[in-house]
Design a protein around this motif. Structure first.
Motif, PDB file in Angstrom:
ATOM      1  N   UNK A 428       0.837  -1.208   0.000  1.00  0.00           N
ATOM      2  CA  UNK A 428       0.000   0.000   0.000  1.00  0.00           C
ATOM      3  C   UNK A 428       0.871   1.257   0.000  1.00  0.00           C
ATOM      4  N   UNK A 429       1.955   1.217   0.768  1.00  0.00           N
ATOM      5  CA  UNK A 429       2.864   2.369   0.818  1.00  0.00           C
ATOM      6  C   UNK A 429       3.514   2.596  -0.557  1.00  0.00           C
ATOM      7  N   UNK A 430       3.871   1.488  -1.226  1.00  0.00           N
ATOM      8  CA  UNK A 430       4.469   1.595  -2.586  1.00  0.00           C
ATOM      9  C   UNK A 430       3.498   2.301  -3.526  1.00  0.00           C
ATOM     10  N   UNK A 431       2.223   1.898  -3.490  1.00  0.00           N
ATOM     11  CA  UNK A 431       1.226   2.511  -4.378  1.00  0.00           C
ATOM     12  C   UNK A 431       1.029   3.983  -4.014  1.00  0.00           C
ATOM     13  N   UNK A 432       1.109   4.312  -2.732  1.00  0.00           N
ATOM     14  CA  UNK A 432       1.019   5.730  -2.330  1.00  0.00           C
ATOM     15  C   UNK A 432       2.141   6.525  -2.988  1.00  0.00           C
ATOM     16  N   UNK A 433       3.348   5.942  -3.020  1.00  0.00           N
ATOM     17  CA  UNK A 433       4.476   6.595  -3.707  1.00  0.00           C
ATOM     18  C   UNK A 433       4.189   6.751  -5.208  1.00  0.00           C
ATOM     19  N   UNK A 434       3.664   5.665  -5.813  1.00  0.00           N
ATOM     20  CA  UNK A 434       3.380   5.709  -7.257  1.00  0.00           C
ATOM     21  C   UNK A 434       2.376   6.808  -7.590  1.00  0.00           C
ATOM     22  N   UNK A 435       1.420   7.015  -6.692  1.00  0.00           N
ATOM     23  CA  UNK A 435       0.371   8.007  -6.948  1.00  0.00           C
ATOM     24  C   UNK A 435       0.889   9.437  -6.903  1.00  0.00           C
ATOM     25  N   UNK A 436       1.969   9.681  -6.142  1.00  0.00           N
ATOM     26  CA  UNK A 436       2.401  11.069  -5.942  1.00  0.00           C
ATOM     27  C   UNK A 436       3.823  11.386  -6.395  1.00  0.00           C
ATOM     28  N   UNK A 437       4.684  10.374  -6.356  1.00  0.00           N
ATOM     29  CA  UNK A 437       6.099  10.640  -6.640  1.00  0.00           C
ATOM     30  C   UNK A 437       6.339  10.708  -8.153  1.00  0.00           C
ATOM     31  N   UNK A1668       5.192   6.553 -25.236  1.00  0.00           N
ATOM     32  CA  UNK A1668       5.177   7.012 -26.628  1.00  0.00           C
ATOM     33  C   UNK A1668       3.862   6.835 -27.376  1.00  0.00           C
ATOM     34  N   UNK A1669       3.108   5.769 -27.083  1.00  0.00           N
ATOM     35  CA  UNK A1669       1.880   5.517 -27.847  1.00  0.00           C
ATOM     36  C   UNK A1669       0.651   6.112 -27.170  1.00  0.00           C
ATOM     37  N   UNK A1670       0.491   5.818 -25.873  1.00  0.00           N
ATOM     38  CA  UNK A1670      -0.700   6.298 -25.156  1.00  0.00           C
ATOM     39  C   UNK A1670      -0.560   7.746 -24.709  1.00  0.00           C
ATOM     40  N   UNK A1671       0.690   8.260 -24.740  1.00  0.00           N
ATOM     41  CA  UNK A1671       1.011   9.636 -24.300  1.00  0.00           C
ATOM     42  C   UNK A1671       0.689   9.850 -22.820  1.00  0.00           C
ATOM     43  N   UNK A1672       0.646   8.766 -22.035  1.00  0.00           N
ATOM     44  CA  UNK A1672       0.395   8.884 -20.593  1.00  0.00           C
ATOM     45  C   UNK A1672       1.545   9.666 -19.951  1.00  0.00           C
ATOM     46  N   UNK A1673       1.197  10.720 -19.200  1.00  0.00           N
ATOM     47  CA  UNK A1673       2.206  11.650 -18.671  1.00  0.00           C
ATOM     48  C   UNK A1673       2.637  11.232 -17.256  1.00  0.00           C
ATOM     49  N   UNK A1674       3.941  11.210 -17.020  1.00  0.00           N
ATOM     50  CA  UNK A1674       4.461  10.834 -15.701  1.00  0.00           C
ATOM     51  C   UNK A1674       5.249  11.973 -15.048  1.00  0.00           C
ATOM     52  N   UNK A1675       4.956  13.206 -15.452  1.00  0.00           N
ATOM     53  CA  UNK A1675       5.572  14.364 -14.775  1.00  0.00           C
ATOM     54  C   UNK A1675       4.567  14.853 -13.738  1.00  0.00           C
ATOM     55  N   UNK A1676       4.710  14.391 -12.517  1.00  0.00           N
ATOM     56  CA  UNK A1676       3.742  14.731 -11.465  1.00  0.00           C
ATOM     57  C   UNK A1676       3.801  16.230 -11.158  1.00  0.00           C
ATOM     58  N   UNK A1677       2.619  16.832 -11.106  1.00  0.00           N
ATOM     59  CA  UNK A1677       2.579  18.293 -10.893  1.00  0.00           C
ATOM     60  C   UNK A1677       2.434  18.644  -9.400  1.00  0.00           C
ATOM     61  N   UNK A1678       1.999  17.680  -8.568  1.00  0.00           N
ATOM     62  CA  UNK A1678       1.660  18.034  -7.167  1.00  0.00           C
ATOM     63  C   UNK A1678       2.525  17.298  -6.143  1.00  0.00           C
ATOM     64  N   UNK A1679       3.768  17.091  -6.440  1.00  0.00           N
ATOM     65  CA  UNK A1679       4.664  16.381  -5.516  1.00  0.00           C
ATOM     66  C   UNK A1679       5.223  17.374  -4.508  1.00  0.00           C
ATOM     67  N   UNK A1680       4.976  17.090  -3.211  1.00  0.00           N
ATOM     68  CA  UNK A1680       5.456  17.998  -2.165  1.00  0.00           C
ATOM     69  C   UNK A1680       6.663  17.443  -1.426  1.00  0.00           C
ATOM     70  N   UNK A1681       7.204  16.345  -1.929  1.00  0.00           N
ATOM     71  CA  UNK A1681       8.420  15.802  -1.327  1.00  0.00           C
ATOM     72  C   UNK A1681       8.129  14.877  -0.159  1.00  0.00           C
ATOM     73  N   UNK A1682       9.133  14.053   0.138  1.00  0.00           N
ATOM     74  CA  UNK A1682       9.023  13.123   1.263  1.00  0.00           C
ATOM     75  C   UNK A1682      10.434  12.810   1.718  1.00  0.00           C
ATOM     76  N   UNK A1683      10.634  12.864   3.021  1.00  0.00           N
ATOM     77  CA  UNK A1683      11.980  12.608   3.559  1.00  0.00           C
ATOM     78  C   UNK A1683      12.414  11.174   3.241  1.00  0.00           C
ATOM     79  N   UNK A1684      11.479  10.230   3.360  1.00  0.00           N
ATOM     80  CA  UNK A1684      11.802   8.833   3.079  1.00  0.00           C
ATOM     81  C   UNK A1684      12.160   8.656   1.602  1.00  0.00           C
ATOM     82  N   UNK A1685      11.374   9.302   0.720  1.00  0.00           N
ATOM     83  CA  UNK A1685      11.644   9.194  -0.721  1.00  0.00           C
ATOM     84  C   UNK A1685      13.036   9.703  -1.033  1.00  0.00           C
TER      85      UNK A1685
END
Length: 1825
Positions: A428-437, A1668-1685
């Protein structure tokens, strides 16, 4: 979800490992003898050679019998070769062992899951006999795969299928992280998409079960299907159960894909067999297969192994269809699977599925507003996994007993529910990272080498199954809002392992390592875990914090972090002081680091002095160019008589060959001085107002001569008038033909007019007679067409001669035909007809409809009547005049006009102009093929003769294997590669300045597969104007703009050169004066675009099919090819033209389909504005009508009438009937007969397989022989035999008389001799009459060619391998034409076809490109991947001979209808630029600049090549990338000792540039030479200069590894086959040579890696963070940082030049120093891949890690000298094998010549060895052919 390496070795890892081992183990050959069957199949028959010994009666029955016998034997041999049962055809070692190897991948490593059937079905373990046959069949088919460009000239309407499971298998890899896996698949698909390809992906339902033992792959498969379906525009089919289902067969039949991409190997032997069935089925349905493995791509193309569907595939399927279906059922038979955790916890998969379903319902209540797919899948997997796991443990604990305890000793202890909850919390923690990092942060995460313990793995596998079921069920959820965008990022193994390591190793160490999650992450994680606990409410798993509640170790305590390799060395450039470098790359140089002069890299630069001194070589000595290695032919006096005779023979042949191309006699060109004198005289004449007496007399004489000619023509007509009228009345067609032939001979317009009027009256009488005969029956309107046609001609061409009586006559005739409105329109008054009998002769059709529907192709074209003094034999059209104007003004032009439209006339006008101007000017004609070169040379010989000073000739030729008069001709005909040698040669500058014009024929080759960059180099280096001709370019405007930019550059460059030469004083003026003689004309830098889209003849298409032995030939309306979807997306193609008849057909169908159509009246032909009351409707008027109908069709779609449009298109579609391949070829000869009956010959039958081309022609020939035999009178046989006996006796008696002693003979003996001679002549005549071929048994037109000419042509076949057979076929009007034939044999067919003698020619695509062989019909008799839009247009363009045929016919003989439709509607490809630079090219440019006499000219040329690539035209970023590539190429050349620091060539630069076409092998060859490896190898036999066979074989082995590189598919090594004569798989290089290659590769990789690291800054970073095909964007706009990350990131990791997606799999900058990883890692937006890096791979592996072997054809041929062995053993077709061997032989010869020039010692061992090998190879090749 994460996966342990140790267990993954049993799945993915084992996948590659087993394949790798299997490939290596199977590579060795079995030593057993080849079977008898093989021997029979591989030995060629020689009967046809014996037939050459016949001295007399070459058309005798005995000879024909021999031919028939030979044909029968060849057919038997072909049948044997086509035997689908491979058990006899191949000697395969221990098949059982092979099958065991194939089975190793299944069962033993997958103990987590078991199928019930696996324990119950032993037949699955030991495959049935049929599967062995299937595997052999597939192996034999795939081994013959050709490595080709897959997309060919792809267009928007073509499409192919990708098997989804094969796509998955291509990218399954232990190392690849989840998101990176999706990135790689999208890159693969995007490579196709951006190249214009259209494809669909098919996942068969039943294939899913094969992944159940591998839950990770099953989950990936499901996620991939959903991602492609929801996030890309790709069509994904999942509705087909398996490949033998009826639905799938219907889909294939309706869509007929171009090919299907399929993997030849699966994860298990079960899956491999399943894929084999898919391959066998596809090939049996005439669908070609492309292997998923071994694909490569560059900027423009994708290359892969293509398997052509042939008859034996259909035969195999027919024979074993039942077995295939049984095997398929067994493979996909569904038994309910169960799962076994820790070997004792059993669990039904249905239970998991049910639990997932219930949990989803609960989740919908908790999150009614929906959520992100990552959250949903995470909580479902954790909740369901924990619930089921806890429940299973409970059940197991309650039923545990002593027996279970005892058996548990050897197995892992299961995790407790609390420990399982710990793992889920981390997930669950990994997915939390994926959602924001953001991805940029995740890319920096440290690389871990730890893996999961055996206790954790079962739980992870179960969760993966939960995820699979969750995704399957969620895909059907429409009532819940789910965001599926991030399906490719559901988990991250690397991040999860990092977190696990942190919590079990680092977190417990102390406070300073306890890092904050951050508020945002904490809340996200809390929310996820709370949801998991609510969903699994029955069990208590604790709160969200602390994350670890137990101390259980989840990770194996091995090496934790990945060790980085040595640091990347500093990127520093060795300084280069060169003006060219500064001019081109100065702007990027300032940003690049430069090394100091005392740096070790600079001080240790290579020098070749040591080698030179050691071996007495001069590596830097300039080599002679190809053209300098031959003497010119012009100075024939200096040659020996034999050589002079050969030249004269060749010139005589060229004149003769040219005469078959041109009707007109050769034109004498007048010298320059005479031209100038005449032009001055002409100017003076125009200035005079009064004519001189002499001029008046000349005019009077001319008038008198014309009157005399006219009188003569009138008398001729007087004599022919009555017979012609009678003939027209008796047989209208024959009479009109004779009339028109006579009209062509006339010059006087008034006589022509009289003839036309008489012809009109005769036609009308014929029509009246026909109407009277028919009475009330239906009339044949073709007779009325001839009346109307004559009226059209009279009104259009003789308007000025028509007087009132004539017009009245025409008006009366129009009334007679029932065209009252036209009669009124012509006479200008309305008068009612009183003649009652007129109604008997009306055509009862409206005049406009009659003209369109029945006159059709007879309608007149818009033609100019005003002659052009520049053209003698015809009146040119406006666009042709524009071309002539361009040449007159010295302008360049791009000409795009249909085949046979007359665009090449401008080329010959251009040549004539230059020949007239001076004796110094040169025209260069560039043709793409040698065949076309020969044709142009023949035409030039036929057209021009000119008296030139000694040493000069009119025409020279320069091709790779033939050249003469290169530098001393005024017209040079050449191929692009050879002209490039001249343009970039420092010693050719003076000659290049003499060039006045360059003509590029078939300029669309600029976008071709091979040699395209050479066309580009030529177009940018020529300083003179050019003509660029093509029939098939879809973006000519873009091409013209690019060429105009090049010309503007040259304008500036030439002005600069001129200024500098003026400033440099008088030193240069002397040279200029010489030059000015040639270049006195005014310069123009304009590039015109001349477009002409109208074909002279319309093309009508027909679809032919076979039903019950009879042919159904249906007209195929061009609009039938369209679909509503195509019209909406692309519109109606501009070149989809309709004939007048087809326009009427379209209108009638539109009216029929939509009866309330509002514009029906307006577009009725009788009411249409351009037709109304028009007596002469022309083609231009019909074109307007056609455009209006097309617009209306598109408008129907806009109006929403798509149903009506579908109905309309369906109405127009032909309905062909399918027939078997066997039936098709069996009746092929009957089909040719049918065309003969329909008067559709001469025809070219295009077939793409060389063997089929010959077989089809022989089939037709054989049919005619049988026909003659059946019709032959038995008495004739006896009569012939008697005559032959008599003739033999007479000849024997004649031999007794000595012809030299005739004077000594007595009168009586003289009388006897004369009598015998007379008898002999009479007997020969009678025998000739009896042996003559009956007219019904031949297609040849004996009147077309006189006998002397015919035998003169046949004389060229006397030494050909199959010359006698070809001659026999030609005598019956049949020929074949393909690339494997000799030039002489091809020319014989071409000449006889052009002369009209041969009427049937079967051919490959060799006739497509520019060869002048117009015909009445073109037949496509076989489908192929090579039958694409471009080839279709080139080939179909041959149909319809201008001036002979009113219409061209295109027949599709059993080509699937979907393919026909796509060919008709597809657009031709756009020309796009290649990556233009190679290291060798850069060295050639530096050599040109350094060695040239005229430095300014050389620099201008080099800069033009560097700056003006088509790829970088208007693309600044590409231009900058090319500059950096140029700089790093220079670095490599300097470090390797080919250039010094001033950019001057040194060392073996000359040898490398001579072999530029073979990069990188040219550099490797030099490194072998310099290291002394060749000197070490080439040791002669003691006391001689001869080398042992072993040494020579080794030398050929080395050269084959360098220059004969043809890769075979990896699967070709699957079985140990004993080949008859060849070894097939090329051995590796000897160790010392291999070490040298590795050393070279290391240097190249280092240089290329530095280039990539430097260009990284030019990447489009925004694009790099999108899939490249789906153009899914992975530049997160709302990342506020995390000490653990931040703690988990490794900031020392260098990833500046790596794709952020690849970073997730642990790829770093250092990996760029390994060529095999570059394509996966490089920043995609740079548009660069490993093909731009000149690596020479010692071993190449496919996607599955199997080695791709090199074909040993070059070495095998050296050993056995048999071409036939190469076709049977080495899987090459004869044509390709011959071309490859010829190329190899020329190369050895070229290297030998170059070495002899560099070496002072003629007895040097290396030199002698190369010369000896070259000589032997050349002799073997001559003997083989």
């Amino acid at each position: 979800m994460p996966e342990s390496r140790s267990v993954m070795d049993s799945a993915e890892g084992h996948f590659k490992k087993v394949l790798h081992n299997e490939a290596n183990e199977n590579a060795s050959d079995n030593d057993s003898e080849c079977s008898d069957n093989e021997k029979i199949a591989f030995i060629p028959t020689k009967e046809h050679k014996e037939s050459d010994s016949d001295e007399e009666d070459e058309t005798s029955d005995k000879a024909e019998a021999a031919v028939m016998q030979m044909l029968k034997e060849e057919e038997d041999r072909e049948k044997e070769a086509e035997d689908p049962d491979y058990g006899n055809a191949y000697s395969v070692s221990t098949t059982e062992e092979v099958i065991q190897q194939a089975s190793q991948t299944e069962g033993k490593d997958f103990k987590v899951f078991q199928h019930e059937r696996e324990s119950q079905s032993p037949e699955i373990r030991k495959p049935p006999e049929f599967l062995k046959k299937l595997r052999l069949h597939i192996w034999a088919s795939l081994s013959r795969a050709q490595y080709v460009s897959l997309l060919k000239d792809f267009v928007e309407s073509e499409f192919f299928v990708i098997d989804g499971d094969s796509l998955l298998l291509m990218f399954l890899d232990v190392e690849t992280q989840y998101l990176n896996f999706f990135y790689q698949i999208e890159c693969f698909l995007q490579d196709f998409t951006e190249k214009g390809a259209k494809y669909v992906i098919v996942f068969f339902k039943d294939a899913e079960q094969m992944y159940l033992p591998c839950p990770h792959f099953l989950f990936l498969r499901t996620a991939l299907i959903e991602h492609l379906r929801h996030n890309t525009g790709t069509t994904v089919h999942t509705e087909f159960s398996h490949c033998l289902s009826s639905k799938w067969e219907i889909f294939l039949k309706n869509s007929y894909p171009y090919f299907i991409i399929i993997s030849d190997i699966g994860l298990t032997s079960l899956q491999t067999d399943y894929l084999s069935i898919l391959i066998a089925h596809s090939l049996s349905k005439k669908i070609n297969v492309v292997l998923a493995s071994g694909q490569e791509y560059d900027i423009l193309r994708v290359y892969g192994y293509h398997v052509q569907s042939v008859y034996k595939h259909r035969l195999f399927f027919q024979k074993y269809e039942g077995d295939l279906r049984n095997a398929c059922e067994n493979l996909v038979k569904y038994k309910e699977p169960f799962m076994c955790l820790y070997e004792h916890l059993k669990l039904s998969l249905k239970r998991i599925q049910k639990e997932v379903c219930q949990t989803i319902r609960l989740l919908k209540q908790l999150w009614p507003e929906g959520s992100d797919i990552r959250r949903v899948v995470c909580v479902l997997a954790c909740a369901v996994g924990l619930k089921i796991y806890s429940n299973t443990l409970e059940n197991a604990n309650t039923s545990v007993g002593a027996k279970t305890k005892r058996s548990a000793r050897g197995r892992s202890k299961p995790l407790s529910p609390e420990e399982a909850a710990d793992l889920c919390r981390m997930q669950c923690l990994t997915v939390a990272f994926l959602l924001h990092m953001p991805l940029s942060q995740r890319a920096q995460i440290r690389i871990m080498k730890s893996c999961w313990t055996k206790q954790v793995l079962p739980l992870i596998k179960m969760q993966q199954l939960c995820m699979h079921f969750a995704l399957t069920q969620l895909s059907d959820t429409s009532d819940w809002k789910l965001d599926l965008t991030y399906l490719p990022d559901l988990n991250d193994d690397s991040l999860l392992i990092n977190l696990a390591h942190y919590y079990e190793v680092e977190y417990i160490k102390g406070l300073e390592l306890k890092k904050e999650l951050g508020k945002e992450m904490e809340n996200e994680y809390q929310c996820l875990w709370d949801t998991v606990t609510k969903l699994a409410a029955k069990y208590s798993f604790g709160d969200a914090f602390p994350i670890r509640k137990t101390s259980q170790l989840f990770l194996e305590q091995k090496q934790t972090f990945k060790d980085y390799e040595a640091e990347i060395p500093n990127i520093g450039l060795i300084p280069v002081k060169s003006g060219l470098v500064e001019d081109y790359a100065g702007d990027v140089l300032k940003d690049l680091p430069v090394l100091e002069s005392n740096d070790p890299a600079v001080t240790s630069l290579i020098k070749y002095k040591e080698f030179d001194e050691l071996c007495h070589w001069h590596s830097g000595r300039p080599l002679t160019e190809e053209y300098e290695r031959i003497r010119c032919n012009a100075d024939a006096k200096s040659k020996d008589p034999e050589e002079r005779r050969q030249i004269q023979k060749l010139q005589t042949f060229r004149h003769f060959y040219g005469s078959t191309l041109e009707d007109s006699a050769s034109k004498l060109i007048v010298h320059q001085e005479d031209v100038s004198r005449n032009t001055n005289a002409a100017v003076k004449k125009t200035q005079k107002k009064h004519k001189s007496k002499a001029e008046r007399i000349a005019e009077e004489n001319s008038r008198r001569l014309k009157a005399k000619e006219e009188k003569k023509e009138q008398e001729q007509w007087k004599a022919l008038c009555v017979p012609t009228q009678k003939e027209i009345k008796a047989n209208l067609t024959v009479g009109i033909d004779r009339l028109e032939k006579f009209l062509k001979t006339l010059k006087s317009k008034s006589v022509k007019f009289t003839v036309e009027m008489t012809g009109l009256s005769a036609c009308l009488e014929a029509w009246k007679e026909h109407c009277r005969e028919q009475g009330n029956k239906s009339k044949d309107l073709s007779k009325a067409v001839q009346v109307m046609r004559r009226i059209h001609i009279l009104l259009e061409k003789y308007q000025d001669l028509l007087e009132k009586p004539h017009l009245q006559k025409l008006t009366r005739y129009l009334r007679l035909l029932g065209f009252e409105n036209l009669a009124c329109s012509l006479s200008g008054q309305t008068e009612e007809s009183n003649d009652q009998s007129i109604s008997n002769y009306t055509v009862e059709v409206g005049p406009a409809r009659f003209q369109l529907q029945y006159m059709d192709y007879y309608l007149l074209r818009e033609e100019r009547n005003d002659p052009d003094p520049r053209v003698q034999h015809f009146i040119p059209d406006t666009w042709q005049r524009e071309l002539l104007d361009a040449v007159d003004n010295n302008e360049s032009a791009v000409i795009v006009a249909p085949t046979s439209s007359g665009k090449t006339y401008a080329s010959y006008y251009c040549m004539e102009k230059v020949l007239k101007m001076s004796n110094d000017g040169v025209v260069v004609y560039v043709a793409p093929t040698k065949a076309l070169v020969n044709q142009v040379v023949g035409t030039i010989y036929s057209r021009f003769t000119k008296k030139l000073p000694d040493g000069l000739v009119v025409c020279g030729v320069f091709t790779r294997d033939y050249r003469n008069d290169v530098m001393n001709s005024q017209i040079l005909v050449t191929v692009p590669q050879c002209l490039e040698i001249l343009m970039l040669s420092p010693r050719c500058q003076e000659w290049t300045k003499r060039i006045q014009y360059v003509i590029f024929d078939e300029v669309h080759c600029l976008g071709g597969e091979i040699g395209a960059e050479v066309w580009e180099h030529l177009l940018v280096t020529i300083r003179c104007p050019f003509l660029a001709l093509s029939a098939t370019v879809s973006n000519p405007e873009h091409l013209t703009e690019w060429l105009q930019s090049v010309k503007r550059y040259w304008q500036r460059a030439e002005n600069r050169i001129e200024r500098s030469s003026r400033n440099s004083g008088n030193n240069f003026t002397g040279k200029c004066k010489v030059k000015s003689k040639v270049q006195e004309q005014k310069k123009s830098y304009r590039v015109r675009l001349v477009l002409y889209e109208e074909r002279y003849n319309d093309l009508e298409k027909y679809v032919c099919s076979l039903k019950d032995g009879d042919f159904i030939i249906e007209h195929c309306h061009p609009c039938a090819a369209l679909t509503v979807n195509h019209i909406e997306n692309y519109g109606i193609p501009s070149d989809l033209s309709l004939s007048p008849r087809e326009s009427i057909q379209l209108y009638d169908t539109m009216v029929k389909v939509w009866q309330k159509w509002q514009r029906a009246q307006e577009l009725d032909p009788e009411e249409f504005v351009s037709f109304k009351n028009k007596v002469v409707i022309k083609k231009a008027d019909v074109r307007k009508y056609e455009q209006e109908l097309k617009k209306e069709l598109s408008r129907w779609i806009v109006l929403g009438q798509t149903q009506k449009v579908n109905e309309l298109l369906e109405h127009l579609k032909p309905k062909p009937v399918d027939c078997s391949e066997q039936e098709k070829w069996k009746h092929f000869a009957s089909f040719v007969d049918k065309l003969h009956e329909m008067d559709k010959l001469p025809a070219i039958f295009f077939i793409f397989n060389v063997n089929s081309v010959e077989c089809a022609a022989k089939n037709v020939f054989f049919n005619l022989l049988k026909k003659q035999k059946s019709e032959r009178d038995p008495n004739t046989e006896r009569q012939k035999e008697r005559l032959r006996d008599e003739l033999r006796k007479v000849k024997k008696m004649l031999r007794k008389f000595n012809p030299q002693d005739t004077k000594k003979l007595s009168s009586s003996k003289m009388e006897d001799m004369v009598c015998l001679l007379t008898t002999k002549q009479q007997l020969e005549k009678r025998l000739k009459r009896l042996t003559a071929i009956p007219s019904v048994c031949t297609y040849a037109d004996s009147k077309a060619v006189d006998e002397d000419t015919l035998w003169k042509i046949f004389h060229r076949l006397r030494f050909e391998r199959r010359g006698y057979l070809q001659q026999m076929m030609a005598l019956r009007g049949i020929g074949y034409h393909h690339g494997s034939m000799s030039a002489k044999a091809r020319q014989v067919v071409e000449m006889l076809f052009r002369l009209g003698y041969i009427k049937v020619v079967t051919a490959t695509s060799t006739l497509a490109l520019g060869i002048n062989m117009p015909c009445k019909s073109v037949v496509f008799a076989e489908d192929s991947v090579f039958l694409d839009a471009l080839n279709y247009r080139q080939m179909s363009g041959r149909a319809g001979r201008r001036g002979q045929d009113m219409i061209g016919n295109v027949f599709f003989y059993d080509i699937p209808l979907p393919k026909v439709e796509r060919l008709m509607k597809s657009n031709v490809p756009q020309l796009k630029g290649q990556f233009p630079l190679t290291v060798s090219l850069i060295l050639r440019l530096m050599l040109l600049v350094a060695k040239a006499d005229d430095k300014a000219d050389a620099r201008a040329k080099a800069l033009s090549v560097l700056k003006h690539s088509l790829m970088s035209f208007r693309k600044e970023r590409y231009a900058e990338i090319l500059k950096i590539y140029f700089m790093f190429s220079l670095q490599f050349l300097i470090k390797e000792g080919y250039l010094d620091q001033e950019g001057n060539p040194m060392g073996f630069a000359g040898l490398v540039t001579h072999l530029y076409y073979y990069e990188p092998s040219n550099f490797v060859l030099v490194s072998f030479l310099v290291k002394g490896l060749f000197h070490k190898l080439c040791q002669p036999i003691k006391g001689s200069t001869v080398f042992s066979e072993d040494v020579l074989e080794k030398l050929v082995l080395i050269l084959a590894n360098l220059f004969g590189r043809k890769y075979l598919p990896a699967c070709s090594m699957k079985y140990k086959r004993t080949f008859c004569q060849s070894k097939v798989f090329l051995e590796d290089l000897p160790q010392d040579f291999a070490d040298a290659v590795n050393e070279y590769n290391t240097k190249v990789e280092e240089n290329f890696a530095h280039f990539l690291l430097t260009t990284a800054k030019l990447a489009d970073i925004e694009q790099e963070y999108r899939l490249p095909l789906s153009k899914t964007d992975f530049t997160s706009k709302n990342w506020h940082g995390s000490e653990l990350a931040s703690y988990l990131m490794d900031n020392t990791k260098s990833i500046s030049a790596i794709s952020p997606f690849a970073c997730l799999s642990g790829v770093v900058d250092n990996d760029l120093f390994h060529g095999e990883i570059i394509n996966k890692a490089v920043l995609r937006s740079l548009g660069i891949n490993v093909t731009n890096c000149p690596l020479l791979y010692l071993t190449k592996y496919d996607n599955q890690g199997r080695r791709r072997p090199l074909n040993a054809y070059a070495l095998d041929f050296y050993k056995h000298g048999s071409l036939i062995a190469l076709t049977t053993d080495n899987w090459l077709n004869e044509g390709d094998a011959y071309d490859a061997l010829k190329d190899f032989s020329l190369l050895i010869k070229s290297i030998g010549t170059s070495l002899s020039e560099l070496c002072d010692d003629p007895n040097d061992n290396v030199l002698l060895a190369f010369q000896q090998v070259g000589k032997i190879y050349e002799e073997k090749l001559k003997r083989a052919t």
